[in-house]
Design a protein around this motif. Structure first.
Motif, PDB file in Angstrom:
ATOM      1  N   ARG A 119       0.828  -1.204   0.000  1.00  0.00           N
ATOM      2  CA  ARG A 119       0.000   0.000   0.000  1.00  0.00           C
ATOM      3  C   ARG A 119       0.863   1.254   0.000  1.00  0.00           C
ATOM      4  NH1 ARG A 119      -3.242  -3.188  -1.118  1.00  0.00           N
ATOM      5  NH2 ARG A 119      -5.315  -3.572  -0.257  1.00  0.00           N
ATOM      6  N   LEU A 120       2.146   1.094  -0.324  1.00  0.00           N
ATOM      7  CA  LEU A 120       3.056   2.238  -0.305  1.00  0.00           C
ATOM      8  C   LEU A 120       3.433   2.589  -1.736  1.00  0.00           C
ATOM      9  CD1 LEU A 120       4.530   4.099   1.700  1.00  0.00           C
ATOM     10  CD2 LEU A 120       6.512   2.600   1.500  1.00  0.00           C
ATOM     11  N   ILE A 121       2.862   3.670  -2.228  1.00  0.00           N
ATOM     12  CA  ILE A 121       3.119   4.106  -3.594  1.00  0.00           C
ATOM     13  C   ILE A 121       3.502   5.577  -3.590  1.00  0.00           C
ATOM     14  CG2 ILE A 121       1.627   2.408  -4.700  1.00  0.00           C
ATOM     15  CD1 ILE A 121      -0.564   4.451  -4.792  1.00  0.00           C
ATOM     16  N   ILE A 122       4.329   5.944  -4.558  1.00  0.00           N
ATOM     17  CA  ILE A 122       4.798   7.337  -4.644  1.00  0.00           C
ATOM     18  C   ILE A 122       4.552   7.842  -6.052  1.00  0.00           C
ATOM     19  CG2 ILE A 122       6.711   8.921  -4.265  1.00  0.00           C
ATOM     20  CD1 ILE A 122       8.083   6.720  -2.659  1.00  0.00           C
ATOM     21  N   PRO A 123       3.638   8.772  -6.234  1.00  0.00           N
ATOM     22  CA  PRO A 123       3.410   9.347  -7.564  1.00  0.00           C
ATOM     23  C   PRO A 123       4.688  10.011  -8.084  1.00  0.00           C
ATOM     24  CG  PRO A 123       1.648   9.938  -6.062  1.00  0.00           C
ATOM     25  CD  PRO A 123       2.727   9.328  -5.231  1.00  0.00           C
ATOM     26  N   PRO A 124       5.022   9.841  -9.358  1.00  0.00           N
ATOM     27  CA  PRO A 124       6.256  10.402  -9.901  1.00  0.00           C
ATOM     28  C   PRO A 124       6.386  11.910  -9.692  1.00  0.00           C
ATOM     29  CG  PRO A 124       5.249   8.898 -11.467  1.00  0.00           C
ATOM     30  CD  PRO A 124       4.263   9.065 -10.360  1.00  0.00           C
ATOM     31  N   PHE A 125       5.284  12.654  -9.882  1.00  0.00           N
ATOM     32  CA  PHE A 125       5.393  14.099  -9.769  1.00  0.00           C
ATOM     33  C   PHE A 125       5.718  14.534  -8.346  1.00  0.00           C
ATOM     34  CE2 PHE A 125       0.873  13.064  -9.269  1.00  0.00           C
ATOM     35  CZ  PHE A 125       0.535  13.728  -8.106  1.00  0.00           C
ATOM     36  N   VAL A 126       5.311  13.722  -7.354  1.00  0.00           N
ATOM     37  CA  VAL A 126       5.601  14.048  -5.958  1.00  0.00           C
ATOM     38  C   VAL A 126       7.079  13.871  -5.656  1.00  0.00           C
ATOM     39  CG1 VAL A 126       5.205  13.361  -3.560  1.00  0.00           C
ATOM     40  CG2 VAL A 126       3.277  13.555  -5.137  1.00  0.00           C
ATOM     41  N   ILE A 127       7.619  12.704  -6.014  1.00  0.00           N
ATOM     42  CA  ILE A 127       9.025  12.440  -5.707  1.00  0.00           C
ATOM     43  C   ILE A 127       9.945  13.343  -6.512  1.00  0.00           C
ATOM     44  CG2 ILE A 127       9.386  10.573  -7.388  1.00  0.00           C
ATOM     45  CD1 ILE A 127      11.013   9.141  -5.149  1.00  0.00           C
ATOM     46  N   MET A 128       9.558  13.658  -7.748  1.00  0.00           N
ATOM     47  CA  MET A 128      10.385  14.562  -8.559  1.00  0.00           C
ATOM     48  C   MET A 128      10.449  15.949  -7.948  1.00  0.00           C
ATOM     49  SD  MET A 128       9.279  13.432 -12.445  1.00  0.00           S
ATOM     50  CE  MET A 128      10.104  14.872 -13.157  1.00  0.00           C
ATOM     51  N   PHE A 129       9.313  16.428  -7.425  1.00  0.00           N
ATOM     52  CA  PHE A 129       9.299  17.760  -6.826  1.00  0.00           C
ATOM     53  C   PHE A 129      10.151  17.783  -5.555  1.00  0.00           C
ATOM     54  CE2 PHE A 129       7.620  21.004  -3.981  1.00  0.00           C
ATOM     55  CZ  PHE A 129       7.699  22.120  -4.800  1.00  0.00           C
ATOM     56  N   PHE A 130       9.980  16.786  -4.703  1.00  0.00           N
ATOM     57  CA  PHE A 130      10.759  16.749  -3.465  1.00  0.00           C
ATOM     58  C   PHE A 130      12.255  16.682  -3.756  1.00  0.00           C
ATOM     59  CE2 PHE A 130       6.956  16.206  -1.020  1.00  0.00           C
ATOM     60  CZ  PHE A 130       7.304  16.524   0.282  1.00  0.00           C
ATOM     61  N   LEU A 131      12.640  15.873  -4.737  1.00  0.00           N
ATOM     62  CA  LEU A 131      14.053  15.768  -5.095  1.00  0.00           C
ATOM     63  C   LEU A 131      14.575  17.091  -5.652  1.00  0.00           C
ATOM     64  CD1 LEU A 131      14.192  12.204  -6.711  1.00  0.00           C
ATOM     65  CD2 LEU A 131      15.115  12.925  -4.494  1.00  0.00           C
ATOM     66  N   ALA A 132      13.738  17.774  -6.437  1.00  0.00           N
ATOM     67  CA  ALA A 132      14.140  19.069  -6.991  1.00  0.00           C
ATOM     68  C   ALA A 132      14.363  20.088  -5.884  1.00  0.00           C
ATOM     69  CB  ALA A 132      13.075  19.572  -7.972  1.00  0.00           C
ATOM     70  N   VAL A 133      13.448  20.118  -4.905  1.00  0.00           N
ATOM     71  CA  VAL A 133      13.602  21.057  -3.787  1.00  0.00           C
ATOM     72  C   VAL A 133      14.859  20.744  -2.989  1.00  0.00           C
ATOM     73  CG1 VAL A 133      12.608  21.812  -1.599  1.00  0.00           C
ATOM     74  CG2 VAL A 133      11.141  21.559  -3.601  1.00  0.00           C
ATOM     75  N   LEU A 134      15.062  19.467  -2.676  1.00  0.00           N
ATOM     76  CA  LEU A 134      16.240  19.081  -1.901  1.00  0.00           C
ATOM     77  C   LEU A 134      17.528  19.415  -2.643  1.00  0.00           C
ATOM     78  CD1 LEU A 134      15.133  15.628  -0.425  1.00  0.00           C
ATOM     79  CD2 LEU A 134      15.533  17.747   0.834  1.00  0.00           C
ATOM     80  N   ALA A 135      17.572  19.133  -3.945  1.00  0.00           N
ATOM     81  CA  ALA A 135      18.789  19.375  -4.717  1.00  0.00           C
ATOM     82  C   ALA A 135      19.074  20.868  -4.866  1.00  0.00           C
ATOM     83  CB  ALA A 135      18.662  18.712  -6.092  1.00  0.00           C
ATOM     84  N   ILE A 136      18.054  21.614  -5.312  1.00  0.00           N
ATOM     85  CA  ILE A 136      18.268  23.035  -5.590  1.00  0.00           C
ATOM     86  C   ILE A 136      18.508  23.834  -4.314  1.00  0.00           C
ATOM     87  CG2 ILE A 136      17.190  25.126  -6.519  1.00  0.00           C
ATOM     88  CD1 ILE A 136      15.726  23.321  -8.527  1.00  0.00           C
ATOM     89  N   SER A 137      17.620  23.662  -3.319  1.00  0.00           N
ATOM     90  CA  SER A 137      17.765  24.447  -2.093  1.00  0.00           C
ATOM     91  C   SER A 137      18.952  23.966  -1.262  1.00  0.00           C
ATOM     92  CB  SER A 137      16.479  24.403  -1.261  1.00  0.00           C
ATOM     93  OG  SER A 137      16.183  23.087  -0.856  1.00  0.00           O
ATOM     94  N   GLY A 138      19.311  22.672  -1.385  1.00  0.00           N
ATOM     95  CA  GLY A 138      20.486  22.177  -0.676  1.00  0.00           C
ATOM     96  C   GLY A 138      21.773  22.765  -1.228  1.00  0.00           C
ATOM     97  N   VAL A 139      21.907  22.777  -2.557  1.00  0.00           N
ATOM     98  CA  VAL A 139      23.086  23.378  -3.193  1.00  0.00           C
ATOM     99  C   VAL A 139      23.136  24.879  -2.902  1.00  0.00           C
ATOM    100  CG1 VAL A 139      24.160  23.915  -5.408  1.00  0.00           C
ATOM    101  CG2 VAL A 139      23.255  21.629  -4.995  1.00  0.00           C
TER     102      VAL A 139
END
Length: 442
Positions: free
Chosen positions: A63-83
């Motif tokens: 029952r654990l699913i991750i929509p692509p647009f959700v994980i892509m957004f979170f990764l984008a925030v982590l990458a951009i704001s982290g750098v």
């Protein structure tokens, strides 16, 4: 998850084979969302431990699913704001946030955990039970506050009141508690599984607890939320036009007679302010709503001005995740947050990512409002939408970007909205949770 079955209403509510473990863990998580404390400078909750267990249980139950647009957004925030935080901000502002960056990245990962947990419990069909126990817990804490206020229990008052005067329950802040209580009101107002005779005392206790919190943000959130609930009722009524005219008429009368109303309310407050000093803040809000929020002891105006300055100096990339306090301290000598979620996100993430996120939230709320077909799914969508709205209203004067229950509610709403939408377009194939979990349509 390899099944190709459609995620329709039937598969969204598999009550017959849903694991009792999921139900117990989910309801316990909902209950303990009413708890939060600070340990070694970190805001933690009993719900966090339950989250880890529940995520593994959801994965085991597929029952654990991750929509692509959700994980892509979170990764984008982590990458951009982290750098940005580690490379750009030290150059532009001469500030190295250091451990705060790691701390806020962990907070964001926890928020992501609550979001996918929300999707999972909705997919398992237990989301309303989870939210119901959240509301029951909030009502119990609200009732405890009333008992403390009337009877007087010194030990509990010292623990559950901020500064000895403002009720905060088991949360770290009275404003946070007030917004949480409003979310519980939003659920109870439309929960058809509990009788009105049970729900009404729970709602009244939550309203009183918001007053006891002396939170101006909470009072405004509750007022707007009640208006949203009234509009929802009007939309379903056959007398929509007549009700709309009544709303307009009441609005005109209240506006015209605001001075008289304020005087009457202040007179009533004066009679009871010694017994309930929290009412003094109600009086300030009635006299000058805008001033009471921006000034009136809250100091929001200066705090917001600091955040706007950061956005002006780095509009596209922001100052980076975890860097807000450090930059604020360097520029203005204040190491506070923005006390405004929208400003906080714009200052840390940059305007493009913040606008993208907030725009998506608007789309999500609109789609939740317009869910058609199954009445149960449509009602659930409106319930969760209103709970999210409570936090979005409170976000105007609080930084709630890491609020656990907000992300859980958003996760539930994502499933309810997109499950229904994809069900109209065709079958939805959630892939195996152990490989690359995502949603695809065929």
């Amino acid at each position: 998850m390899t099944s190709s079955r459609p995620l329709t209403t039937d598969t969204a509510r598999p009550a017959g084979h849903t694991s009792q473990l999921l139900l117990i863990l989910g309801c316990a998580l909902g209950l303990f969302l009413n708890h939060s404390t600070v340990v070694e400078g970190v805001n933690v909750s009993i719900a966090d431990a339950l989250l880890v267990i529940l995520v593994f249980a959801l994965a085991a139950q597929r029952r654990l699913i991750i929509p692509p647009f959700v994980i892509m957004f979170f990764l984008a925030v982590l990458a951009i704001s982290g750098v940005t935080a580690t490379v750009l901000t030290p150059v532009l502002f001469g500030v190295d946030a250091g451990p705060a960056v790691i701390s806020d990245i962990l907070k964001m990962l926890v928020s992501f955990g609550y979001l996918i947990c929300g999707i999972g419990v909705a997919m398992a069909g237990i989301h309303m039970s989870v939210l119901r126990w959240f509301a029951i817990g909030a009502s119990a804490v609200a009732l405890l506050g009333i008992v403390i206020e009337v009877v007087g229990i010194p030990a509990l008052r010292a623990t559950m009141y901020y500064g000895g005067a403002r009720y905060r329950g088991f949360m770290v802040d009275p404003n946070y508690w007030a917004v949480l209580a409003c979310a519980a009101i939003a659920f109870l107002a439309r929960d058809t599984k509990m009788r009105l005779a049970i729900r009404l005392p729970m709602i009244l206790s939550l309203i009183v607890s918001v007053l006891l919190s002396a939170s101006k943000t909470g009072l405004i959130t509750m007022s707007v939320l009640l208006a949203v609930l009234a509009i929802d009722s009007a939309r379903k009524s056959r007398l929509r036009v007549e009700i709309a005219l009544i709303f307009v008429g009441v609005g005109i009368v209240v506006t015209a007679a605001w001075g008289t109303i304020a005087q009457a309310v202040n007179g009533l407050v004066d009679q009871y302010v010694e017994a309930f000093p929290q009412l003094q803040r109600v009086s300030l809000l009635i006299e000058d709503p805008i001033g009471a929020i921006s000034e009136g002891g809250s100091g929001r105006a200066d705090t917001w001005a600091s955040g706007l300055t950061m956005v002006e100096r780095s509009p596209f990339l922001g100052v980076g995740i975890g860097s807000y306090r450090a930059v604020n301290g360097s520029l203005f000598g204040e190491t506070t947050v923005a006390h405004n979620t929208y400003l906080q996100l714009a200052a840390e993430w940059g305007l493009p990512l913040a606008i993208l996120f907030l725009g998506w939230m608007v789309v999500l709320l609109v789609r939740a409002t317009n869910i058609t077909g199954d009445d149960v799914v449509a009602n659930d969508g409106l319930v969760v939408r209103n709970m999210v709205i409570a936090f979005l209203i409170g976000s105007f004067s609080l930084s709630l970007n890491n609020a656990r229950m907000f992300w859980l509610f958003v996760g539930v709403l994502i499933y309810l909205v997109y499950q229904q939408r994809w069900g109209e377009q065709g079958r939805v194939k959630p892939r195996d949770a152990g490989t690359a979990p995502q949603w695809t349509t065929s």
